[in-house]
Design a protein around this motif. Structure first.
Motif, PDB file in Angstrom:
ATOM      1  N   ALA A 163       0.831  -1.207   0.000  1.00 42.15           N
ATOM      2  CA  ALA A 163       0.000   0.000   0.000  1.00 42.15           C
ATOM      3  C   ALA A 163       0.864   1.255   0.000  1.00 42.15           C
ATOM      4  CB  ALA A 163      -0.931  -0.012   1.214  1.00 42.15           C
ATOM      5  N   GLU A 164       1.941   1.252   0.778  1.00 43.03           N
ATOM      6  CA  GLU A 164       2.841   2.405   0.800  1.00 43.03           C
ATOM      7  C   GLU A 164       3.482   2.614  -0.573  1.00 43.03           C
ATOM      8  OE1 GLU A 164       4.230   2.631   5.474  1.00 43.03           O
ATOM      9  OE2 GLU A 164       5.393   1.374   4.089  1.00 43.03           O
ATOM     10  N   ARG A 165       3.892   1.525  -1.187  1.00 43.89           N
ATOM     11  CA  ARG A 165       4.520   1.634  -2.504  1.00 43.89           C
ATOM     12  C   ARG A 165       3.523   2.134  -3.552  1.00 43.89           C
ATOM     13  NH1 ARG A 165       4.105  -1.845  -6.405  1.00 43.89           N
ATOM     14  NH2 ARG A 165       3.412  -3.503  -5.002  1.00 43.89           N
ATOM     15  N   MET A 166       2.301   1.619  -3.532  1.00 45.56           N
ATOM     16  CA  MET A 166       1.322   1.958  -4.562  1.00 45.56           C
ATOM     17  C   MET A 166       0.764   3.370  -4.411  1.00 45.56           C
ATOM     18  SD  MET A 166      -0.642  -1.740  -4.790  1.00 45.56           S
ATOM     19  CE  MET A 166      -1.752  -1.216  -6.117  1.00 45.56           C
ATOM     20  N   THR A 167       0.899   3.959  -3.225  1.00 44.06           N
ATOM     21  CA  THR A 167       0.413   5.329  -3.025  1.00 44.06           C
ATOM     22  C   THR A 167       1.550   6.339  -2.949  1.00 44.06           C
ATOM     23  OG1 THR A 167       0.387   5.106  -0.595  1.00 44.06           O
ATOM     24  CG2 THR A 167      -1.626   4.492  -1.776  1.00 44.06           C
ATOM     25  N   SER A 168       2.780   5.897  -3.150  1.00 45.63           N
ATOM     26  CA  SER A 168       3.940   6.765  -2.919  1.00 45.63           C
ATOM     27  C   SER A 168       3.982   7.973  -3.853  1.00 45.63           C
ATOM     28  CB  SER A 168       5.239   5.957  -3.068  1.00 45.63           C
ATOM     29  OG  SER A 168       5.356   5.437  -4.384  1.00 45.63           O
ATOM     30  N   GLY A 169       3.327   7.885  -4.998  1.00 47.76           N
ATOM     31  CA  GLY A 169       3.342   9.006  -5.933  1.00 47.76           C
ATOM     32  C   GLY A 169       2.256  10.029  -5.698  1.00 47.76           C
ATOM     33  N   ASN A 170       1.365   9.789  -4.754  1.00 49.17           N
ATOM     34  CA  ASN A 170       0.287  10.741  -4.470  1.00 49.17           C
ATOM     35  C   ASN A 170       0.823  11.913  -3.653  1.00 49.17           C
ATOM     36  OD1 ASN A 170      -1.406   8.922  -5.739  1.00 49.17           O
ATOM     37  ND2 ASN A 170      -2.112   7.977  -3.838  1.00 49.17           N
ATOM     38  N   THR A 171       0.335  13.110  -3.950  1.00 46.93           N
ATOM     39  CA  THR A 171       0.950  14.310  -3.360  1.00 46.93           C
ATOM     40  C   THR A 171      -0.043  15.274  -2.705  1.00 46.93           C
ATOM     41  OG1 THR A 171       0.833  15.440  -5.509  1.00 46.93           O
ATOM     42  CG2 THR A 171       2.860  14.232  -5.015  1.00 46.93           C
ATOM     43  N   ARG A 172      -1.338  14.970  -2.728  1.00 45.71           N
ATOM     44  CA  ARG A 172      -2.304  15.932  -2.179  1.00 45.71           C
ATOM     45  C   ARG A 172      -2.281  15.958  -0.659  1.00 45.71           C
ATOM     46  NH1 ARG A 172      -8.911  15.751  -2.975  1.00 45.71           N
ATOM     47  NH2 ARG A 172      -9.323  17.957  -2.527  1.00 45.71           N
ATOM     48  N   ILE A 173      -2.196  14.773  -0.034  1.00 42.02           N
ATOM     49  CA  ILE A 173      -2.212  14.679   1.422  1.00 42.02           C
ATOM     50  C   ILE A 173      -1.455  13.434   1.850  1.00 42.02           C
ATOM     51  CG2 ILE A 173      -4.467  13.511   1.331  1.00 42.02           C
ATOM     52  CD1 ILE A 173      -5.077  14.667   4.103  1.00 42.02           C
ATOM     53  N   ASP A 174      -0.681  13.565   2.917  1.00 42.68           N
ATOM     54  CA  ASP A 174      -0.018  12.414   3.536  1.00 42.68           C
ATOM     55  C   ASP A 174      -0.922  11.883   4.643  1.00 42.68           C
ATOM     56  OD1 ASP A 174       2.195  12.605   1.934  1.00 42.68           O
ATOM     57  OD2 ASP A 174       3.448  13.598   3.422  1.00 42.68           O
ATOM     58  N   VAL A 175      -1.246  10.604   4.573  1.00 41.61           N
ATOM     59  CA  VAL A 175      -2.077   9.964   5.594  1.00 41.61           C
ATOM     60  C   VAL A 175      -1.212   8.953   6.341  1.00 41.61           C
ATOM     61  CG1 VAL A 175      -4.103   8.542   6.052  1.00 41.61           C
ATOM     62  CG2 VAL A 175      -4.172  10.276   4.241  1.00 41.61           C
ATOM     63  N   ASN A 176      -0.966   9.234   7.618  1.00 43.48           N
ATOM     64  CA  ASN A 176      -0.176   8.352   8.468  1.00 43.48           C
ATOM     65  C   ASN A 176      -1.109   7.571   9.382  1.00 43.48           C
ATOM     66  OD1 ASN A 176       2.312   9.599   7.526  1.00 43.48           O
ATOM     67  ND2 ASN A 176       1.789  11.322   8.843  1.00 43.48           N
ATOM     68  N   ILE A 177      -1.022   6.252   9.347  1.00 43.46           N
ATOM     69  CA  ILE A 177      -1.816   5.403  10.224  1.00 43.46           C
ATOM     70  C   ILE A 177      -0.881   4.833  11.281  1.00 43.46           C
ATOM     71  CG2 ILE A 177      -3.316   3.389  10.391  1.00 43.46           C
ATOM     72  CD1 ILE A 177      -4.551   5.544   8.706  1.00 43.46           C
ATOM     73  N   CYS A 178      -1.132   5.149  12.548  1.00 42.46           N
ATOM     74  CA  CYS A 178      -0.311   4.619  13.639  1.00 42.46           C
ATOM     75  C   CYS A 178      -0.876   3.274  14.067  1.00 42.46           C
ATOM     76  CB  CYS A 178      -0.286   5.598  14.807  1.00 42.46           C
ATOM     77  SG  CYS A 178       0.648   7.095  14.452  1.00 42.46           S
ATOM     78  N   MET A 179      -0.118   2.213  13.812  1.00 46.34           N
ATOM     79  CA  MET A 179      -0.564   0.845  14.036  1.00 46.34           C
ATOM     80  C   MET A 179       0.468   0.111  14.865  1.00 46.34           C
ATOM     81  SD  MET A 179      -3.155  -0.993  13.129  1.00 46.34           S
ATOM     82  CE  MET A 179      -3.559  -2.678  13.591  1.00 46.34           C
ATOM     83  N   ASN A 180       0.026  -0.517  15.954  1.00 49.91           N
ATOM     84  CA  ASN A 180       0.944  -1.121  16.922  1.00 49.91           C
ATOM     85  C   ASN A 180       1.974  -0.085  17.343  1.00 49.91           C
ATOM     86  OD1 ASN A 180       1.838  -3.181  18.596  1.00 49.91           O
ATOM     87  ND2 ASN A 180       3.243  -4.024  17.076  1.00 49.91           N
ATOM     88  N   TYR A 181       1.452   1.064  17.729  1.00 53.16           N
ATOM     89  CA  TYR A 181       2.274   2.227  18.086  1.00 53.16           C
ATOM     90  C   TYR A 181       2.066   2.587  19.547  1.00 53.16           C
ATOM     91  CZ  TYR A 181       3.824   7.039  18.547  1.00 53.16           C
ATOM     92  OH  TYR A 181       4.454   8.176  18.998  1.00 53.16           O
ATOM     93  N   GLY A 182       3.157   2.923  20.216  1.00 53.97           N
ATOM     94  CA  GLY A 182       3.117   3.460  21.570  1.00 53.97           C
ATOM     95  C   GLY A 182       4.235   4.469  21.723  1.00 53.97           C
ATOM     96  N   ALA A 183       3.924   5.656  22.219  1.00 53.05           N
ATOM     97  CA  ALA A 183       4.921   6.725  22.256  1.00 53.05           C
ATOM     98  C   ALA A 183       6.056   6.439  23.231  1.00 53.05           C
ATOM     99  CB  ALA A 183       4.237   8.044  22.613  1.00 53.05           C
ATOM    100  N   ARG A 184       5.749   5.853  24.382  1.00 48.54           N
ATOM    101  CA  ARG A 184       6.827   5.554  25.326  1.00 48.54           C
ATOM    102  C   ARG A 184       7.797   4.533  24.732  1.00 48.54           C
ATOM    103  NH1 ARG A 184       3.968   5.194  31.349  1.00 48.54           N
ATOM    104  NH2 ARG A 184       3.653   7.440  31.615  1.00 48.54           N
ATOM    105  N   ASP A 185       7.248   3.520  24.071  1.00 45.76           N
ATOM    106  CA  ASP A 185       8.085   2.525  23.405  1.00 45.76           C
ATOM    107  C   ASP A 185       8.939   3.183  22.325  1.00 45.76           C
ATOM    108  OD1 ASP A 185       8.741  -0.364  22.735  1.00 45.76           O
ATOM    109  OD2 ASP A 185       7.900   0.299  20.825  1.00 45.76           O
ATOM    110  N   GLU A 186       8.352   4.112  21.580  1.00 43.86           N
ATOM    111  CA  GLU A 186       9.076   4.823  20.531  1.00 43.86           C
ATOM    112  C   GLU A 186      10.243   5.613  21.121  1.00 43.86           C
ATOM    113  OE1 GLU A 186       7.954   8.018  17.018  1.00 43.86           O
ATOM    114  OE2 GLU A 186       6.954   8.170  18.968  1.00 43.86           O
ATOM    115  N   ILE A 187      10.003   6.289  22.232  1.00 39.41           N
ATOM    116  CA  ILE A 187      11.046   7.103  22.853  1.00 39.41           C
ATOM    117  C   ILE A 187      12.166   6.221  23.406  1.00 39.41           C
ATOM    118  CG2 ILE A 187      11.506   8.621  24.822  1.00 39.41           C
ATOM    119  CD1 ILE A 187       8.697   9.859  24.284  1.00 39.41           C
ATOM    120  N   VAL A 188      11.792   5.102  24.027  1.00 38.62           N
ATOM    121  CA  VAL A 188      12.811   4.176  24.543  1.00 38.62           C
ATOM    122  C   VAL A 188      13.661   3.633  23.397  1.00 38.62           C
ATOM    123  CG1 VAL A 188      13.148   1.914  25.613  1.00 38.62           C
ATOM    124  CG2 VAL A 188      11.555   3.545  26.624  1.00 38.62           C
ATOM    125  N   ARG A 189      13.024   3.263  22.284  1.00 35.40           N
ATOM    126  CA  ARG A 189      13.772   2.751  21.138  1.00 35.40           C
ATOM    127  C   ARG A 189      14.731   3.807  20.588  1.00 35.40           C
ATOM    128  NH1 ARG A 189      11.618  -1.692  18.115  1.00 35.40           N
ATOM    129  NH2 ARG A 189       9.995  -2.778  19.289  1.00 35.40           N
TER     130      ARG A 189
END
Length: 246
Positions: A125-151
């Motif tokens: 999906a990321e590859r097939m939409t990579s050429g689109n330029t109107r809006i970036d849509v970020n989906i946070c999946m299996n995401y946790g901010a504390r885990d991100e900061i520790v990493r």
């Protein structure tokens, strides 16, 4: 939150340039109607489609949606399975809708915990939409901010141990480069639906100076008009970033 409408032909330069949303209330929406929780999640997926389309129409360059947190694995197994099924459906069936909206998709989170076919679908999906330029849509999946900061801290510590960098060279910019959102501007506006007033381990570093807007509307009922109202509230505020107001 005030329901005042946006002015006609709003000035895009007044922002926000990046809107993040905690999509909350699917379960309560279903419970209020005597339906299983998965029905709320399915209607929530419809709301994602509406909001992506609406954000594009409103000229918002970046939209980030909190879909599944690292803590959501503790939910009942059948509910987690339903959510993973909805993610598969979205990745495989929404590509044409994303193309119509000029949306470039990016999934942010720890992919190690996801099934192999989902990881492949994300990459496709990321590859097939990579050429689109109107809006970036970020989906946070299996995401946790504390885990991100520790990493991020762990990665920097490894670089110091290898002699690649020094401790004194670590600053906010080098830390941000280790975050999962590297290269993405911080959100100007964070919206949470369903009336809850907390940020639930979402983009803790990135939302340090975001304007927070909490709305009572449950996520399955959220649409472009609610997004417009939140933006109107954002534009009424004065952002000082710790300085003195005018």
């Amino acid at each position: 939150m005030s329901s005042a409408p946006l002015p006609a032909n709003p000035d895009q330069a007044s922002g926000p340039q990046h809107v993040a949303i905690i999509m909350d209330g699917n379960g309560r929406w279903a419970k209020a109607r005597g339906l299983p929780r998965v029905a709320g999640h399915r209607r929530g997926a419809d709301a994602v489609r509406r909001v992506v389309r609406g954000a594009g129409e409103l000229g918002i360059p970046i939209l980030t949606l909190f879909a599944f947190s690292t803590e959501n694995w503790t939910r009942p197994a059948d509910e987690v399975a339903d959510l993973m099924g909805l993610l598969r459906h979205y990745l495989r069936n929404e590509l044409e809708e994303l193309r119509k909206n000029g949306a470039r998709l990016r999934v942010i989170g720890n992919r190690d915990g996801l099934a192999g076919d989902i990881v492949r679908d994300i990459a496709d999906a990321e590859r097939m939409t990579s050429g689109n330029t109107r809006i970036d849509v970020n989906i946070c999946m299996n995401y946790g901010a504390r885990d991100e900061i520790v990493r991020a801290a762990r990665n920097l510590a490894k670089q110091v141990a290898k002699g690649e960098i020094t401790v004194d060279s670590i600053d906010q910019h080098s830390f941000e480069r280790e975050l999962l959102t590297a290269g993405v501007p911080d959100p100007d506006l964070l919206i949470r639906t369903s009336g809850e007033q907390r940020i639930s381990n979402f983009l803790l570093w990135q939302c340090a100076y975001s304007e927070l807007v909490f709305v009572d509307t449950l996520w399955p009922d959220f649409g472009k008009e609610h997004l417009e109202q939140a933006i109107a509230e954002f534009r009424r505020r004065e952002r000082r970033y710790g300085g003195v107001g005018s």
